[in-house]
Enzyme design. Sequence first.
Site, mmCIF file in Angstrom:
data_model
loop_
_atom_site.group_PDB
_atom_site.id
_atom_site.type_symbol
_atom_site.label_atom_id
_atom_site.label_comp_id
_atom_site.label_asym_id
_atom_site.label_seq_id
_atom_site.Cartn_x
_atom_site.Cartn_y
_atom_site.Cartn_z
ATOM 1 N N ASN A 176 0.866 -1.179 0.000
ATOM 2 C CA ASN A 176 0.000 0.000 0.000
ATOM 3 C C ASN A 176 0.903 1.228 0.000
ATOM 4 O OD1 ASN A 176 -1.781 2.064 0.582
ATOM 5 N ND2 ASN A 176 -2.271 1.362 2.657
ATOM 6 N N TRP A 177 0.993 1.867 -1.140
ATOM 7 C CA TRP A 177 1.892 3.032 -1.251
ATOM 8 C C TRP A 177 1.312 4.271 -0.592
ATOM 9 C CZ3 TRP A 177 4.685 3.313 -6.718
ATOM 10 C CH2 TRP A 177 5.604 2.256 -6.805
ATOM 11 N N HIS A 201 -9.409 1.152 5.088
ATOM 12 C CA HIS A 201 -8.131 1.353 5.781
ATOM 13 C C HIS A 201 -8.363 2.310 6.957
ATOM 14 C CE1 HIS A 201 -4.054 2.599 6.654
ATOM 15 N NE2 HIS A 201 -3.646 1.510 6.017
ATOM 16 N N GLU A 207 -6.774 4.723 7.967
ATOM 17 C CA GLU A 207 -6.563 6.140 7.621
ATOM 18 C C GLU A 207 -7.796 6.719 6.933
ATOM 19 O OE1 GLU A 207 -2.806 5.596 5.608
ATOM 20 O OE2 GLU A 207 -1.912 5.016 7.523
ATOM 21 N N GLU A 264 -5.174 -4.786 10.809
ATOM 22 C CA GLU A 264 -4.131 -3.787 10.986
ATOM 23 C C GLU A 264 -4.388 -2.993 12.263
ATOM 24 O OE1 GLU A 264 -2.228 -2.665 6.968
ATOM 25 O OE2 GLU A 264 -4.032 -1.471 7.183
ATOM 26 N N SER A 270 3.596 -2.156 10.272
ATOM 27 C CA SER A 270 5.041 -2.262 10.522
ATOM 28 C C SER A 270 5.637 -3.611 10.149
ATOM 29 C CB SER A 270 5.358 -1.900 11.977
ATOM 30 O OG SER A 270 5.013 -0.553 12.236
ATOM 31 N N GLY A 286 2.835 -1.171 4.202
ATOM 32 C CA GLY A 286 2.877 0.238 3.819
ATOM 33 C C GLY A 286 4.286 0.668 3.459
ATOM 34 N N GLY A 287 4.971 1.284 4.406
ATOM 35 C CA GLY A 287 6.274 1.887 4.164
ATOM 36 C C GLY A 287 7.264 0.962 3.473
HETATM 37 P P1 PGA Z 1 3.006 0.257 7.521
HETATM 38 O O1 PGA Z 1 1.512 0.487 6.992
HETATM 39 O O2 PGA Z 1 3.493 -1.044 6.922
HETATM 40 O O3 PGA Z 1 3.781 1.443 7.016
HETATM 41 O O4 PGA Z 1 2.947 0.188 9.016
HETATM 42 C C1 PGA Z 1 0.641 -0.588 6.818
HETATM 43 C C2 PGA Z 1 -0.672 -0.103 6.281
HETATM 44 O O5 PGA Z 1 -1.152 0.969 6.696
HETATM 45 O O6 PGA Z 1 -1.287 -0.775 5.431
#
Ligand code: PGA
Length: 249
Positions: A11-12, A97, A99, A167, A212, A233-234
């Site tokens: 997930n960018w 998600h 966010e 998550e 993470s 993500g990252g």
């Molecule tokens: P992260 O994000 O791997 O940077 O913790 C995961 C995500 O929000 O899907």
Amino acid sequence: MKQSVKLIAGNWKMNGLSASLQEAKALQDSLNDSPVAVRVALCPPATLVAQMAWTLKGGTVAVGGQDCHTEASGAFTGSIAASMLADAGARLVIVGHSERRAGFGETDADVSAKAEAALAAGLEPIICVGETLEQRQAGDAVAVVSAQVMGSLPTSLSGQAFAVAYEPVWAIGTGLTPTLDQIEEVHAAVRAAMVERLGEGGRTAPILYGGSVKPSNAAEILAVAEVGGALVGGASLKAEDFLGIIRAA
Ligand code: PGA
């Protein structure tokens, strides 16, 4: 119990310009040279979906969106319909998600409607759930996540391709992860809720862990019972890091 093939999805988020497509290409090139037994997907910002799908055409890495609207079309300025993502070459879409839930006020009902819209467009939804730190500290993680699964999964998912991603909000982008026992506990609860909601149709869809995930912790997390993949993500932004996770699966 029959398990589906693991899915490792990147997930960018709101990162990536056209130059970043070289990371997607490097990822695909490496997987061509040395194939893996898991499914791999990248979810770039909507602006890159079509270009990435073109870049990866004929390859094994699928492209996904990060969100879609509940409606198929209409007067929703700035929004993107699931059919538009599919038309641009996406095969999957992340919905719900944290966010989006926290920053845009999306409810379980909204997420469920988005999952339905994704199915209607022929996309595989990745439906996200997860507790906040306060909920975890209050001992409510399992109850919160189970309720999110019940509220966010439309019954029409039964028999369709989809995934659920657990998550924990406090683990996203923080470098913190739950213990393996905590991941196992929540994944078992997610599976139980999926079966309660969908019957047999809830038994095989993969349950991804997200928050993470990095090359150094991927192997142990992906070995936990009922962890059917990862939402990253990252560490999905650079091909080298993402490959470290994919090859640990
Ligand atoms: P992260 O994000 O791997 O940077 O913790 C995961 C995500 O929000 O899907």
